[in-house]
Motif scaffolding. Structure first.
Motif, PDB file in Angstrom:
ATOM      1  N   VAL A 156       0.926  -1.101  -0.063  1.00 32.25           N
ATOM      2  CA  VAL A 156      -0.122  -0.124  -0.142  1.00 32.25           C
ATOM      3  C   VAL A 156       0.906   1.131   0.068  1.00 32.25           C
ATOM      4  N   ASN A 157       0.216   2.516  -0.810  1.00 31.04           N
ATOM      5  CA  ASN A 157       0.812   3.594  -0.460  1.00 31.04           C
ATOM      6  C   ASN A 157       0.368   4.423   0.349  1.00 31.04           C
ATOM      7  N   TRP A 158       0.778   4.815   1.405  1.00 30.52           N
ATOM      8  CA  TRP A 158       0.052   5.858   2.247  1.00 30.52           C
ATOM      9  C   TRP A 158       1.023   7.010   2.704  1.00 30.52           C
ATOM     10  N   THR A 159       0.368   8.101   2.800  1.00 33.65           N
ATOM     11  CA  THR A 159       0.880   9.417   3.472  1.00 33.65           C
ATOM     12  C   THR A 159       1.271   8.855   5.061  1.00 33.65           C
ATOM     13  N   PHE A 160       2.375   9.427   5.491  1.00 37.09           N
ATOM     14  CA  PHE A 160       2.559   9.299   7.197  1.00 37.09           C
ATOM     15  C   PHE A 160       1.428   9.781   7.849  1.00 37.09           C
ATOM     16  N   VAL A 161       0.680  10.749   7.528  1.00 39.18           N
ATOM     17  CA  VAL A 161      -0.455  11.155   8.180  1.00 39.18           C
ATOM     18  C   VAL A 161      -1.519   9.885   8.320  1.00 39.18           C
ATOM     19  N   LYS A 162      -1.825   9.277   7.253  1.00 38.12           N
ATOM     20  CA  LYS A 162      -2.556   8.059   7.208  1.00 38.12           C
ATOM     21  C   LYS A 162      -2.001   6.891   8.028  1.00 38.12           C
ATOM     22  N   PHE A 163      -0.766   6.602   7.999  1.00 40.94           N
ATOM     23  CA  PHE A 163       0.089   5.557   8.548  1.00 40.94           C
ATOM     24  C   PHE A 163       0.015   5.714  10.277  1.00 40.94           C
ATOM     25  N   PHE A 164       0.276   7.020  10.414  1.00 47.26           N
ATOM     26  CA  PHE A 164      -0.095   7.051  11.904  1.00 47.26           C
ATOM     27  C   PHE A 164      -1.164   7.100  12.349  1.00 47.26           C
ATOM     28  N   ASP A 165      -2.148   7.548  11.827  1.00 43.67           N
ATOM     29  CA  ASP A 165      -3.603   7.458  12.003  1.00 43.67           C
ATOM     30  C   ASP A 165      -3.934   6.052  12.175  1.00 43.67           C
ATOM     31  N   ARG A 166      -3.461   5.234  11.529  1.00 40.85           N
ATOM     32  CA  ARG A 166      -3.992   3.808  11.521  1.00 40.85           C
ATOM     33  C   ARG A 166      -3.204   3.098  12.589  1.00 40.85           C
ATOM     34  N   LEU A 167      -2.069   3.646  12.952  1.00 38.77           N
ATOM     35  CA  LEU A 167      -1.237   3.235  14.284  1.00 38.77           C
ATOM     36  C   LEU A 167      -2.111   3.719  15.516  1.00 38.77           C
ATOM     37  N   ARG A 168      -2.603   4.826  15.403  1.00 37.17           N
ATOM     38  CA  ARG A 168      -3.339   5.374  16.529  1.00 37.17           C
ATOM     39  C   ARG A 168      -4.487   4.278  16.927  1.00 37.17           C
ATOM     40  N   ARG A 169      -5.224   4.410  15.720  1.00 41.52           N
ATOM     41  CA  ARG A 169      -6.438   3.232  16.249  1.00 41.52           C
ATOM     42  C   ARG A 169      -6.244   1.997  16.781  1.00 41.52           C
ATOM     43  N   LEU A 170      -5.180   1.382  16.436  1.00 41.47           N
ATOM     44  CA  LEU A 170      -4.512   0.002  16.862  1.00 41.47           C
ATOM     45  C   LEU A 170      -4.262   0.058  18.144  1.00 41.47           C
ATOM     46  N   THR A 171      -3.416   1.356  18.462  1.00 39.86           N
ATOM     47  CA  THR A 171      -2.617   1.119  19.890  1.00 39.86           C
ATOM     48  C   THR A 171      -3.240   2.285  20.580  1.00 39.86           C
ATOM     49  N   LYS A 172      -3.983   3.054  20.564  1.00 41.15           N
ATOM     50  CA  LYS A 172      -4.680   4.220  21.372  1.00 41.15           C
ATOM     51  C   LYS A 172      -3.616   5.012  21.676  1.00 41.15           C
ATOM     52  N   GLY A 216       2.412 -13.971  -9.163  1.00 37.69           N
ATOM     53  CA  GLY A 216       1.112 -14.192  -8.224  1.00 37.69           C
ATOM     54  C   GLY A 216       1.070 -13.547  -6.976  1.00 37.69           C
ATOM     55  N   PHE A 217       1.749 -12.486  -6.889  1.00 38.60           N
ATOM     56  CA  PHE A 217       2.149 -11.527  -5.653  1.00 38.60           C
ATOM     57  C   PHE A 217       0.752 -11.094  -5.255  1.00 38.60           C
ATOM     58  N   VAL A 218       0.052 -11.443  -4.140  1.00 35.10           N
ATOM     59  CA  VAL A 218      -1.295 -10.957  -3.569  1.00 35.10           C
ATOM     60  C   VAL A 218      -0.870 -10.377  -2.168  1.00 35.10           C
ATOM     61  N   PRO A 219      -0.636  -9.234  -1.730  1.00 30.89           N
ATOM     62  CA  PRO A 219      -0.345  -9.007  -0.207  1.00 30.89           C
ATOM     63  C   PRO A 219      -1.551  -8.758   0.490  1.00 30.89           C
ATOM     64  N   ARG A 220      -1.523  -9.232   1.867  1.00 31.69           N
ATOM     65  CA  ARG A 220      -2.689  -9.435   2.525  1.00 31.69           C
ATOM     66  C   ARG A 220      -2.846  -7.930   3.071  1.00 31.69           C
ATOM     67  N   ASP A 221      -4.106  -7.687   3.546  1.00 24.53           N
ATOM     68  CA  ASP A 221      -4.927  -6.557   4.061  1.00 24.53           C
ATOM     69  C   ASP A 221      -3.806  -5.813   4.807  1.00 24.53           C
ATOM     70  N   PRO A 222      -3.165  -4.606   4.385  1.00 27.24           N
ATOM     71  CA  PRO A 222      -2.139  -3.745   5.381  1.00 27.24           C
ATOM     72  C   PRO A 222      -2.757  -3.664   6.719  1.00 27.24           C
ATOM     73  N   GLY A 223      -3.935  -3.531   6.965  1.00 22.98           N
ATOM     74  CA  GLY A 223      -4.478  -3.451   8.509  1.00 22.98           C
ATOM     75  C   GLY A 223      -3.963  -4.660   9.428  1.00 22.98           C
ATOM     76  N   ASP A 224      -4.101  -5.860   8.732  1.00 24.89           N
ATOM     77  CA  ASP A 224      -3.638  -7.123   9.476  1.00 24.89           C
ATOM     78  C   ASP A 224      -2.301  -7.330   9.756  1.00 24.89           C
ATOM     79  N   THR A 225      -1.332  -6.656   8.607  1.00 21.71           N
ATOM     80  CA  THR A 225      -0.004  -6.802   8.928  1.00 21.71           C
ATOM     81  C   THR A 225       0.383  -5.526  10.061  1.00 21.71           C
ATOM     82  N   LEU A 226      -0.286  -4.410  10.163  1.00 24.03           N
ATOM     83  CA  LEU A 226       0.086  -3.436  10.972  1.00 24.03           C
ATOM     84  C   LEU A 226      -0.449  -4.063  12.561  1.00 24.03           C
ATOM     85  N   ASN A 227      -1.630  -4.689  12.896  1.00 22.26           N
ATOM     86  CA  ASN A 227      -2.196  -5.375  13.816  1.00 22.26           C
ATOM     87  C   ASN A 227      -1.043  -6.363  14.472  1.00 22.26           C
ATOM     88  N   ASP A 228      -0.480  -7.165  13.374  1.00 13.06           N
ATOM     89  CA  ASP A 228       0.351  -8.135  13.853  1.00 13.06           C
ATOM     90  C   ASP A 228       1.783  -7.557  14.347  1.00 13.06           C
TER      91      ASP A 228
END
Length: 360
Positions: free
Chosen positions: A262-278, A335-347
């Motif tokens: 996935v291509n994300w801005t750092f704003v979006k990347f940190f926001d997703r981390l915020r949701r996961l980590t509080k 045949g490269f199909v990456p998993r959902d980036p949210g699952d990667t961040l969560n793990d």
């Protein structure tokens, strides 16, 4: 550098001298696949996936052999990719190589060591491999040798001109670019196949050295106080290891394959981390040049005082760029199909929390 020689001896590699450093457990199947750097973040996942798939003809070369590796039933060889004799003996009887050995560092002081490992070590390996009759090398490089832009208005693929004017200032990416050139030059000819893999930032569980996941730890430890203006691409280390295995079978000679989720801005990347980590995401952002200049000034002052800088100036500078790209070629040919980036961040968050933050 190699550590103290192991007392164990391999049944497959007969030492010429009793002082030769290597270790292995006895196994029936002679190793025909060599993995260099098999104890690193990506290497450990690759080795485990190969073992779980039933492959038994593996030899893993590393500067030290951890207990978890000796328990997998693979042949092990303790040595350095920069030592001629070590490399020559590691490739004996081998027909294919996954070349992952190297070092990830953002420090300019490590430039000489990274050049020696990535460039000189790759030259040694390619020369020894050709002499030993190796047919295929899958080389681990980085998306940073291709996909770095200043504005993010272009999304590169493997045909994009290497941005040497940008990456020349960062020793790690410069050495990886020269590594690719060295491999393409040294490992070519009839019936030889060199496949170059270019993954982006590796995330997921198992990064015990924090070679890639330190940004997640720093966020969770509230060490990131401002949001960079650039963007990143990341990919799950488990999906990357799987792509390497497919590349050994299907990758085309002389071709590069970008691997990213996935291509994300750092704003979006940190926001997703915020949701996961509080953990609250930083909101302050400086104009790019102000952030870069300020970081380098502070870093320079601390170095003059022989103190450790509180800022990683090069990391701040890198984060002002955009590391976006398309991975359509890898999808189409491997045949490269990456998993959902949210699952990667969560793990990743779970692993960092349990192993570096005491489960908090």
């Amino acid at each position: 550098m190699p550590k103290t020689p192991s007392k164990k001896r391999t049944a497959q590699i007969v030492p010429k001298q009793s002082t030769k450093k290597h270790a292995a457990i006895v196994k029936r199947v002679p190793p025909t696949t060599l993995i260099t750097g098999g104890t690193g973040f990506l290497g450990a996942h690759l080795v485990r996936q190969l073992v779980e798939s039933g492959q038994k003809d593996l030899r893993v070369m590393a500067t030290s052999i951890p207990e978890w590796l000796t328990g997998l039933g693979v042949d092990t060889f303790e040595g350095s990719i920069t030592v001629d004799d070590d490399v020559a003996r590691a490739v004996e009887g081998v027909t294919e190589i996954y070349h992952l050995a190297g070092r990830v560092s953002r420090e300019k002081d490590d430039a000489r060591e990274m050049y020696k490992l990535h460039v000189e070590g790759t030259r040694l390996l390619c020369d020894a491999a050709k002499k030993a009759g190796v047919k295929t090398i899958v080389l681990s490089s980085s998306s940073g040798t291709i996909a770095v832009t200043e504005k993010g208005d272009v999304t590169p693929d493997e045909t994009y001109p290497p941005p040497l004017d940008i990456i020349a200032r960062w020793p790690y990416y410069a050495s990886k670019a020269y590594q690719e050139m060295a491999a393409l030059e040294r490992f070519s000819g009839k019936d030889l196949r060199l496949v170059i893999m270019n993954p982006s930032l590796l995330l997921g569980p198992g990064d015990d050295r924090l070679s890639s996941t330190k940004v997640v730890l720093d966020f969770m430890a509230r060490k990131i106080n401002a949001v960079p203006n650039g963007g990143l691409n990341f990919v799950d280390v488990r999906d990357t290891a799987k792509a390497f295995r497919v590349a050994m079978q299907k990758g085309r000679h002389g071709q590069r394959y970008l691997l990213g989720a996935v291509n994300w801005t750092f704003v979006k990347f940190f926001d997703r981390l915020r949701r996961l980590t509080k953990v609250a995401s930083p909101r302050l952002a400086f104009p790019s040049q102000v952030a870069i200049t300020g970081a380098h000034v502070i870093d320079s002052l601390f170095r003059q005082w022989n103190l450790t800088s509180p800022l990683e100036a090069d990391s701040i500078e890198m984060a002002e760029y955009f590391w976006y790209f398309h991975h359509a070629k890898a999808r189409r040919e491997l045949g490269f199909v990456p998993r959902d980036p949210g699952d990667t961040l969560n793990d990743t968050v779970r692993y960092v929390r349990e192993n570096f933050l005491g489960g908090k």
